[in-house]
Design a protein around this motif. Structure first.
Motif, PDB file in Angstrom:
ATOM      1  N   TYR A 144       1.161  -0.656  -8.881  1.00 59.11           N
ATOM      2  CA  TYR A 144       2.479  -0.706  -9.510  1.00 59.11           C
ATOM      3  C   TYR A 144       2.940  -2.153  -9.624  1.00 59.11           C
ATOM      4  CZ  TYR A 144       4.651  -1.407  -4.866  1.00 59.11           C
ATOM      5  OH  TYR A 144       5.014  -1.901  -3.630  1.00 59.11           O
ATOM      6  N   GLU A 146       6.464  -4.649  -9.373  1.00 55.97           N
ATOM      7  CA  GLU A 146       7.809  -4.701  -8.799  1.00 55.97           C
ATOM      8  C   GLU A 146       8.536  -5.943  -9.305  1.00 55.97           C
ATOM      9  OE1 GLU A 146      10.054  -4.631  -4.431  1.00 55.97           O
ATOM     10  OE2 GLU A 146       7.866  -4.827  -4.563  1.00 55.97           O
ATOM     11  N   HIS A 184      12.009   3.072 -12.323  1.00 65.37           N
ATOM     12  CA  HIS A 184      13.186   2.463 -11.716  1.00 65.37           C
ATOM     13  C   HIS A 184      13.329   1.083 -12.348  1.00 65.37           C
ATOM     14  CE1 HIS A 184      15.593   0.458  -8.548  1.00 65.37           C
ATOM     15  NE2 HIS A 184      15.952   1.666  -8.159  1.00 65.37           N
ATOM     16  N   TYR A 187      10.710  -0.945 -10.717  1.00 62.81           N
ATOM     17  CA  TYR A 187       9.337  -0.491 -10.514  1.00 62.81           C
ATOM     18  C   TYR A 187       8.697   0.059 -11.790  1.00 62.81           C
ATOM     19  CZ  TYR A 187      10.720  -0.714  -5.610  1.00 62.81           C
ATOM     20  OH  TYR A 187      11.181  -1.143  -4.396  1.00 62.81           O
ATOM     21  N   VAL A 189       5.031   1.928 -12.479  1.00 62.16           N
ATOM     22  CA  VAL A 189       3.891   2.467 -11.736  1.00 62.16           C
ATOM     23  C   VAL A 189       2.755   2.886 -12.666  1.00 62.16           C
ATOM     24  CG1 VAL A 189       5.336   3.271  -9.837  1.00 62.16           C
ATOM     25  CG2 VAL A 189       4.756   4.844 -11.686  1.00 62.16           C
ATOM     26  N   SER A 204      10.998  10.395  -5.269  1.00 61.55           N
ATOM     27  CA  SER A 204      10.110   9.254  -5.042  1.00 61.55           C
ATOM     28  C   SER A 204       8.678   9.691  -5.304  1.00 61.55           C
ATOM     29  CB  SER A 204      10.259   8.715  -3.614  1.00 61.55           C
ATOM     30  OG  SER A 204       9.923   9.718  -2.661  1.00 61.55           O
ATOM     31  N   ARG A 211       1.748   4.502  -0.209  1.00 62.22           N
ATOM     32  CA  ARG A 211       3.005   3.769  -0.349  1.00 62.22           C
ATOM     33  C   ARG A 211       3.993   4.647  -1.109  1.00 62.22           C
ATOM     34  NH1 ARG A 211       2.737  -2.296  -0.750  1.00 62.22           N
ATOM     35  NH2 ARG A 211       0.541  -1.755  -0.934  1.00 62.22           N
ATOM     36  N   GLU A 212       5.264   4.632  -0.703  1.00 62.95           N
ATOM     37  CA  GLU A 212       6.295   5.437  -1.360  1.00 62.95           C
ATOM     38  C   GLU A 212       7.196   4.534  -2.203  1.00 62.95           C
ATOM     39  OE1 GLU A 212       9.581   8.946  -0.289  1.00 62.95           O
ATOM     40  OE2 GLU A 212       8.506   7.871   1.305  1.00 62.95           O
ATOM     41  N   VAL A 213       7.404   4.935  -3.466  1.00 64.05           N
ATOM     42  CA  VAL A 213       8.215   4.162  -4.400  1.00 64.05           C
ATOM     43  C   VAL A 213       9.298   5.063  -4.963  1.00 64.05           C
ATOM     44  CG1 VAL A 213       8.229   2.767  -6.506  1.00 64.05           C
ATOM     45  CG2 VAL A 213       6.229   2.718  -4.998  1.00 64.05           C
TER      46      VAL A 213
END
Length: 233
Positions: A144, A146, A184, A187, A189, A204, A211-213
């Motif tokens: 992803y 950021e 978001h 973010y 992804v 999420s 990993r949690e986004v």
């Protein structure tokens, strides 16, 4: 050309790929302008036949939308006909700068790879400009992106990251057709690496590295519809 770019000295003009190959090998130019469509074969075929590419290239095209996307992924300069003088001058200045700094031309090799894999976007590569130069990565290795102010951090599958000098909205536009989605404002992804969705106000996603986004409430419905379209469920 020399009216707008006096620093450029034209040493040869060629009508086809074979004569261009001969002149490139003989004269060893620092900068080559290449039309994508050449009589008999494409400029990509020409480049693939050369033993080495030790010169800067500015491509010229009238169409070839698939190629334009490949150029953008590869961070290669191109001019669209009819050529705008200001864009021409800017492209030449960037090429001259790269010549003077002896920047590696891995982006040209990336372009050739992307053109060959244009039908399978997940197999394509992305040239990511950074503060120190650029790095070439495979699309499938990007977990992803950021946002970090006017910069973008790329998080990769081998537990490494790259800080790009470009803002995330540019990558949102560039990668939206290659299986990436903005979930978001911060973010973007890669849907290839989404393995689980956790319900919530926005919810999420859990990625392949666990990993949690977070997904924003405003992006939730769009994200779910894109997931259904991507995975055909």
């Amino acid at each position: 050309m020399q009216l707008y770019c006096p620093e450029v000295k034209i040493v040869a003009e060629c009508e086809d790929a074979d004569s261009a190959k001969e002149k490139i090998e003989l004269l060893e130019p620092q900068l080559v302008f290449l039309d994508i469509s050449l009589p008999g074969k494409s400029s990509f075929d020409l480049l693939s036949e050369l033993d080495k590419i030790n010169f800067e290239i500015i491509f010229v095209t009238a169409h070839h939308q698939y190629a334009l996307q490949a150029f953008r992924y590869s961070a290669v300069d191109y001019l669209v006909k009819p050529v705008d003088e200001d864009i021409l001058v800017g492209s030449v200045k960037k090429a001259v700068k790269r010549i003077h700094t002896a920047t590696a031309n891995d982006n040209i090799l990336t372009l050739l790879h992307n053109v060959q894999n244009k039908e399978v976007k997940r197999e394509m590569k992305l040239c990511i400009p950074s503060l120190n130069g650029f790095r070439v990565v495979e699309m499938k290795d990007i977990l992803y992106c950021e946002a970090s102010g006017s910069y973008t951090n790329f998080i990769l599958s081998e537990n490494s990251s790259i800080c790009s000098a470009k803002p995330i909205y540019e990558y949102d536009e560039l990668l939206s057709g290659a299986g990436f989605i903005r979930i978001h404002k911060s973010y973007l992804v890669n849907l290839l690496h989404v393995k689980e969705y956790v319900r919530g106000e926005g919810g999420s996603v859990i990625l392949s590295d666990n990993r949690e986004v977070v997904v924003s409430r405003r992006k939730k419905d769009y994200f779910l519809s894109r997931m259904k379209e991507f995975y055909k469920f």
